[in-house]
Design a protein around this motif. Sequence first.
Motif, short mmCIF file in Angstrom:
data_model
loop_
_atom_site.label_atom_id
_atom_site.label_comp_id
_atom_site.label_asym_id
_atom_site.label_seq_id
_atom_site.Cartn_x
_atom_site.Cartn_y
_atom_site.Cartn_z
N LYS A 146 0.82 -1.21 0.00
CA LYS A 146 0.00 0.00 0.00
C LYS A 146 0.86 1.26 0.00
CE LYS A 146 -2.57 -1.13 3.56
NZ LYS A 146 -3.63 -1.01 4.59
N VAL A 147 1.91 1.26 0.82
CA VAL A 147 2.77 2.44 0.88
C VAL A 147 3.52 2.65 -0.43
CG1 VAL A 147 4.78 3.44 2.03
CG2 VAL A 147 3.01 2.29 3.38
N ILE A 148 4.12 1.57 -0.95
CA ILE A 148 4.87 1.68 -2.21
C ILE A 148 3.93 2.04 -3.36
CG2 ILE A 148 6.24 0.38 -3.89
CD1 ILE A 148 7.38 -1.23 -1.55
N GLY A 149 2.75 1.45 -3.38
CA GLY A 149 1.79 1.76 -4.44
C GLY A 149 1.36 3.21 -4.41
N THR A 150 1.18 3.76 -3.22
CA THR A 150 0.82 5.17 -3.11
C THR A 150 1.94 6.07 -3.63
OG1 THR A 150 -0.56 4.68 -1.19
CG2 THR A 150 0.10 6.97 -1.51
N ILE A 151 3.18 5.73 -3.27
CA ILE A 151 4.32 6.52 -3.73
C ILE A 151 4.46 6.44 -5.25
CG2 ILE A 151 6.84 6.74 -3.62
CD1 ILE A 151 6.69 5.72 -0.75
N VAL A 152 4.32 5.23 -5.81
CA VAL A 152 4.43 5.07 -7.27
C VAL A 152 3.33 5.84 -7.99
CG1 VAL A 152 4.25 3.38 -9.14
CG2 VAL A 152 5.61 2.85 -7.11
N THR A 153 2.14 5.86 -7.42
CA THR A 153 1.04 6.62 -8.02
C THR A 153 1.35 8.11 -8.08
OG1 THR A 153 -0.58 5.00 -7.24
CG2 THR A 153 -1.40 7.17 -7.81
N VAL A 154 1.87 8.65 -6.98
CA VAL A 154 2.23 10.07 -6.94
C VAL A 154 3.36 10.36 -7.92
CG1 VAL A 154 3.11 11.92 -5.49
CG2 VAL A 154 1.43 10.32 -4.58
N VAL A 155 4.35 9.46 -8.01
CA VAL A 155 5.45 9.65 -8.96
C VAL A 155 4.93 9.67 -10.39
CG1 VAL A 155 7.54 8.59 -9.90
CG2 VAL A 155 7.20 8.69 -7.42
N GLY A 156 4.02 8.77 -10.70
CA GLY A 156 3.44 8.76 -12.04
C GLY A 156 2.68 10.03 -12.36
N ALA A 157 1.94 10.53 -11.38
CA ALA A 157 1.22 11.78 -11.59
C ALA A 157 2.18 12.95 -11.79
CB ALA A 157 0.29 12.05 -10.40
N MET A 158 3.23 13.00 -11.01
CA MET A 158 4.21 14.08 -11.16
C MET A 158 4.96 13.97 -12.49
SD MET A 158 3.85 16.06 -8.58
CE MET A 158 2.10 15.68 -8.82
N VAL B 253 3.93 7.22 -19.99
CA VAL B 253 4.74 6.52 -18.99
C VAL B 253 4.16 6.75 -17.59
CG1 VAL B 253 7.03 6.32 -17.96
CG2 VAL B 253 6.79 6.67 -20.42
N GLY B 254 3.74 7.98 -17.32
CA GLY B 254 3.14 8.27 -16.03
C GLY B 254 1.86 7.49 -15.81
N ALA B 255 1.06 7.34 -16.86
CA ALA B 255 -0.17 6.57 -16.75
C ALA B 255 0.12 5.10 -16.41
CB ALA B 255 -0.97 6.66 -18.04
N ILE B 256 1.17 4.55 -17.01
CA ILE B 256 1.55 3.17 -16.72
C ILE B 256 1.96 3.03 -15.25
CG2 ILE B 256 3.23 1.35 -17.23
CD1 ILE B 256 3.29 2.41 -20.11
N LEU B 257 2.74 3.99 -14.74
CA LEU B 257 3.13 3.95 -13.33
C LEU B 257 1.92 4.07 -12.42
CD1 LEU B 257 6.36 6.17 -13.31
CD2 LEU B 257 6.20 3.69 -13.11
N ILE B 258 0.96 4.88 -12.81
CA ILE B 258 -0.24 5.05 -12.01
C ILE B 258 -1.02 3.74 -11.92
CG2 ILE B 258 -2.53 6.14 -12.02
CD1 ILE B 258 -1.11 8.68 -13.00
N VAL B 259 -1.13 3.04 -13.03
CA VAL B 259 -1.84 1.76 -13.03
C VAL B 259 -1.11 0.75 -12.14
CG1 VAL B 259 -2.51 -0.20 -14.46
CG2 VAL B 259 -2.88 2.12 -15.29
N ILE B 260 0.23 0.73 -12.21
CA ILE B 260 1.00 -0.18 -11.36
C ILE B 260 0.79 0.16 -9.88
CG2 ILE B 260 3.33 -0.92 -10.74
CD1 ILE B 260 4.13 -0.46 -13.66
N GLY B 261 0.86 1.46 -9.56
CA GLY B 261 0.65 1.87 -8.17
C GLY B 261 -0.76 1.56 -7.69
#
Length: 392
Positions: free
Chosen positions: A142-154, A318-326
Amino acid sequence: MEGDGYCGSFFQRCKPYIAMISLQFGFAGMTIITKVSLNRGMSHYVLVVYRHAFATAAIAPFALVLERKVRPKITFLMFMQIFVLGLLGPVIDQNLYYAGLKFTSPTYSCAISNMLPAMTFVMAAIFRMEKIDMRKVRCQAKVIGTIVTVVGAMLMTLYKGQVINFLGSKYMHHPRNYEPENTSDSGEKDWVKGSILLIMATLSWASFFILQAVTLRKYPAQLSLTALVCALGTLQSIAVTFVMEHKPSVWNIGWDMNLLAAAYAGIISSGITYYVQGIVMQKKGPVFVTAFSPLMMIIVAIMGAFILAEKTYLGGVVGAILIVIGLYSVLWGKHKENKEIEAETTVEIVKCCSENGRMETVMEEAETNNDIEMQKGEDSNELRVAISVPKV
């Protein structure tokens, strides 16, 4: 029959996921329609008023009829919680979000809003609504997924890269009177202002989810709560609009895109959304509800390319892909957490049942022993009586 039962249970488990994904499509449509309406000159203060007036008119009749027997009494503390919900959601969040949307673009505003899961997760952890134990894999996910989601959005926000044209997006018809975003220096300043407004709106939105989860514990009538929040939000928005807008002409609305934006946003994005989110939140919690918000950005990016002629860049993909992973990581962690809770509940039930079974066995054995002792006593008495009878 067994197959029907399995399919039914599978559908019941999938209902929260289907509901939240459907809401993201509704949010995406609202973002596109309201962007067009704001670009045509509609005041976002007035849009918020009409939006929640439509939501109140659509939800209130169902709440009055369907929940007349289950609606709890409203105390002063409960009224203040509902009042603050109307202030956080309809007034602060909506006005700041629409102002930021007017200064930026739909895709950009959705990218900034993807900080919502992270903000909600942090606030839920602070108020002990979400347990964090980094020794467990599900908490790490959950923590890593949240961080990855924010990274993808940024990444979608800060890095552009090569332009990617969707098939046929150049040849789509766009709404009349639609004006593309400004690319001048003043436009760049507006984007900074819009980003600040969007971050503040996202923080208010996260606070709304946390307070809604708390309120639903004591006021479980979801339809009534939705109607009250929308009604109070309408009154508060009217007061704010009278302060911020001094021209009576801003209230004029016709049979055009402005009416469609207000009706769609009110009925779909406020009325139905608040109700569905409340139901899912009671079962899954606020973190689960907000974890799906990144999907809206992907939907808006695709719709914006076809409808509003927005450019899609490599960084966005690329950000969208990271968001889906997160998003998948967070949902996996929540799924494992729910499984552990169900397993613990089952074990407790089994223990209680086994303990009750032992108690019943002990009681039955005690009663049996008492019966045997009584029978022995009666037999000995009979023997004593027979012996004491004199011979004739």
